[in-house]
Design an enzyme around this catalytic site. Structure first.
Site, mmCIF file in Angstrom:
data_model
loop_
_atom_site.group_PDB
_atom_site.id
_atom_site.type_symbol
_atom_site.label_atom_id
_atom_site.label_comp_id
_atom_site.label_asym_id
_atom_site.label_seq_id
_atom_site.Cartn_x
_atom_site.Cartn_y
_atom_site.Cartn_z
ATOM 1 N N TYR A 141 0.814 -1.209 0.000
ATOM 2 C CA TYR A 141 0.000 0.000 0.000
ATOM 3 C C TYR A 141 0.854 1.269 0.000
ATOM 4 O O TYR A 141 0.417 2.311 -0.476
ATOM 5 C CB TYR A 141 -0.903 0.046 1.242
ATOM 6 C CG TYR A 141 -2.265 -0.569 1.061
ATOM 7 C CD1 TYR A 141 -2.407 -1.854 0.544
ATOM 8 C CD2 TYR A 141 -3.412 0.127 1.423
ATOM 9 C CE1 TYR A 141 -3.656 -2.423 0.398
ATOM 10 C CE2 TYR A 141 -4.665 -0.438 1.280
ATOM 11 C CZ TYR A 141 -4.780 -1.711 0.768
ATOM 12 O OH TYR A 141 -6.026 -2.267 0.625
ATOM 13 N N LYS A 192 2.931 -15.296 2.030
ATOM 14 C CA LYS A 192 3.059 -15.980 0.734
ATOM 15 C C LYS A 192 4.547 -16.250 0.555
ATOM 16 O O LYS A 192 5.183 -15.836 -0.416
ATOM 17 C CB LYS A 192 2.477 -15.077 -0.378
ATOM 18 C CG LYS A 192 2.372 -15.727 -1.740
ATOM 19 C CD LYS A 192 1.294 -16.811 -1.845
ATOM 20 C CE LYS A 192 1.390 -17.532 -3.179
ATOM 21 N NZ LYS A 192 0.493 -18.703 -3.252
ATOM 22 N N ASP A 224 -3.351 -17.991 0.132
ATOM 23 C CA ASP A 224 -4.392 -18.643 -0.674
ATOM 24 C C ASP A 224 -5.094 -19.729 0.133
ATOM 25 O O ASP A 224 -6.322 -19.850 0.127
ATOM 26 C CB ASP A 224 -3.815 -19.199 -1.994
ATOM 27 C CG ASP A 224 -2.549 -20.019 -1.819
ATOM 28 O OD1 ASP A 224 -1.967 -20.023 -0.707
ATOM 29 O OD2 ASP A 224 -2.125 -20.665 -2.798
ATOM 30 N N ASP A 248 -6.445 -6.727 4.064
ATOM 31 C CA ASP A 248 -7.585 -6.040 3.440
ATOM 32 C C ASP A 248 -8.549 -7.075 2.863
ATOM 33 O O ASP A 248 -9.763 -7.027 3.091
ATOM 34 C CB ASP A 248 -7.067 -5.118 2.330
ATOM 35 C CG ASP A 248 -8.199 -4.408 1.596
ATOM 36 O OD1 ASP A 248 -9.116 -3.907 2.271
ATOM 37 O OD2 ASP A 248 -8.155 -4.365 0.355
ATOM 38 N N ASP A 252 -12.367 -8.748 4.660
ATOM 39 C CA ASP A 252 -13.692 -8.679 4.029
ATOM 40 C C ASP A 252 -14.341 -10.061 4.004
ATOM 41 O O ASP A 252 -15.532 -10.211 4.294
ATOM 42 C CB ASP A 252 -13.602 -8.159 2.579
ATOM 43 C CG ASP A 252 -13.848 -6.658 2.483
ATOM 44 O OD1 ASP A 252 -13.579 -5.951 3.475
ATOM 45 O OD2 ASP A 252 -14.314 -6.194 1.423
HETATM 46 C C1 IPM Z 1 -10.344 -0.887 4.105
HETATM 47 C C2 IPM Z 1 -10.637 -0.255 2.793
HETATM 48 C C3 IPM Z 1 -9.475 0.667 2.447
HETATM 49 C C4 IPM Z 1 -8.228 -0.176 2.331
HETATM 50 C C5 IPM Z 1 -9.690 1.506 1.170
HETATM 51 C C6 IPM Z 1 -10.967 2.315 1.234
HETATM 52 C C7 IPM Z 1 -8.531 2.389 0.888
HETATM 53 O O1 IPM Z 1 -10.849 -1.221 1.831
HETATM 54 O O2 IPM Z 1 -10.194 -0.158 5.106
HETATM 55 O O3 IPM Z 1 -10.287 -2.115 4.168
HETATM 56 O O4 IPM Z 1 -7.969 -0.783 1.291
HETATM 57 O O5 IPM Z 1 -7.496 -0.255 3.325
HETATM 58 MG MG MG Z 2 -10.953 -3.213 2.602
#
Ligand code: IPM
Ligand code: MG
Length: 359
Positions: A141, A192, A224, A248, A252
């Site tokens: 990032y 990884k 993975d 990240d 999710d």
């Molecule tokens: C998160 C979001 C952010 C990230 C984006 C909005 C930049 O997806 O906080 O997980 O990738 O960190």
């Molecule tokens: Mg995110």
């Protein structure tokens, strides 16, 4: 002594969910006499509209002064066409980086009342309680060099740099192990290292850090496989520690195991425990202004803030219990609605939690 909390509502549903969270924060502030003072600032698209940049100097100055920051959500299609370096997300990344909020805690907890909301079979997720610890200020990032360049043959090439130095790995490692000590004492480090040098070092340093925590079990998994195991047998995990990008993605997936990303709070901490607290979900442009957004993740972020930065576990528990109470009452925003429950709006949900906090 007074404590300052900077409130950054952000974009789209951000202000809607923040209004409810602030009501709850003000209520516990009064009830427990916490001496919290609120300040307000702009971040993301809202800041672009007002000042032309996603993280204005005034916001950064307030953020540096604050003990904690409560953030709604930033970004959305309205700013899709602004220049790359001015996008709303850049404001979020910059505040994380400027304040060195390297430790991102993303719990994935299944509320028993919501077992039906998960896309996985109830028995696979019943009692799920995972904590993802994501490194937030390094890795791909932020790695330099980065950019889009034109090669000699005229073709364009996009490139980024994935790097971690030892001290970055060590500090997120220590955080993960410390947190595991307060839980089931198991850390699974995700990398990884069969392909990427940066994560070969990651694994080595995690092993070194682990030596300081003989009471905590350390395991390693490739990213993975981690993705596969998360949807196959998620309850095997306690604390998962990983780099910025893997975290990240996996957070999710882990969030959705619980049925709704609308339920999950997060904390981003610096070395001294100061932090920024925000829901795991985004700004949901598609439902903005319709009263459909679930304010519970932001309300639960207030609870995390009280526990981790403001030193009031008691107030945190009151909020968490209030959230559980409103779920017991059968109240549901559309994202967690199922047959036999009662669908409510963002404001109705916020008011119900407020009432439970004050009860
Ligand atoms: C998160 C979001 C952010 C990230 C984006 C909005 C930049 O997806 O906080 O997980 O990738 O960190
Ligand atoms: Mg995110």
């Amino acid at each position: 002594m007074s404590k300052k909390v900077l409130v950054l509502p952000g974009d789209y549903i951000g202000p809607e969910i923040m209004a409810e969270a602030v009501k709850v924060l003000e209520a516990v502030n009064r009830r427990f006499d916490l001496g919290i003072e609120l300040e307000h600032g702009l971040l993301g698209g809202a800041a672009i509209d007002a000042h032309g940049v996603p993280l204005p100097d005034a916001t950064l100055a307030l953020a540096r002064e604050a003990d904690a920051i409560l953030l709604g959500a930033v970004g959305g299609p309205k700013w899709d066409n602004v220049e790359r370096h001015l996008r709303p997300e850049k404001g979020l990344l910059a505040i994380r980086s400027e304040l060195q909020l390297f430790g991102n805690l993303r719990p994935a907890i299944l509320y028993p009342q919501l077992a039906d909301a998960s896309s996985l079979k109830p028995e696979l997720v019943a009692g799920l309680d995972i904590l993802i610890v994501r490194e937030l200020t390094g890795g791909i990032y932020f790695g330099e060099p980065r950019g889009i360049r034109t090669l000699e043959n005229g073709e364009r090439e996009g490139y980024n740099t994935y790097k971690y130095n030892e001290s970055e790995i060590r500090r997120i490692g220590h955080l993960a192990f410390e947190l595991a000590r307060k839980r089931d004492k198991r850390v699974c480090s995700v990398d990884k290292s069969n392909v990427l040098e940066a994560t070969i070092l990651w694994r080595e340093v995690m092993e070194e850090v682990g030596k300081d925590y003989p009471d905590v079990e350390l395991s390693h998994i490739y990213v993975d496989n981690a993705a596969m195991q998360l949807v196959m047998r998620p309850k095997q995990f306690d604390v998962m520690v990983t780099g910025n990008m893997f975290g990240d993605i996996l957070s999710d997936a882990a969030a959705m195991l619980t049925g709704s990303i609308g339920m999950l709070p997060s904390a981003s901490l610096d070395q001294n425990g100061r932090g920024m607290y925000e829901p795991c979900h985004g700004s949901a442009p598609d439902i903005a202004g319709e009263g459909k957004a679930n304010p519970l993740a932001t309300i639960l972020s207030v609870a995390m803030m009280l526990r981790y930065t403001l030193g009031s576990a008691e107030a945190a528990e009151v909020i968490e219990r209030a959230v559980s109470d409103v779920l017991d009452q059968g109240l549901r925003t559309p994202d967690i609605y199922s047959e036999g429950t009662r669908q409510v709006t963002t404001v109705e949900m916020g008011e119900a939690v407020l009432a439970a906090v004050q009860a």
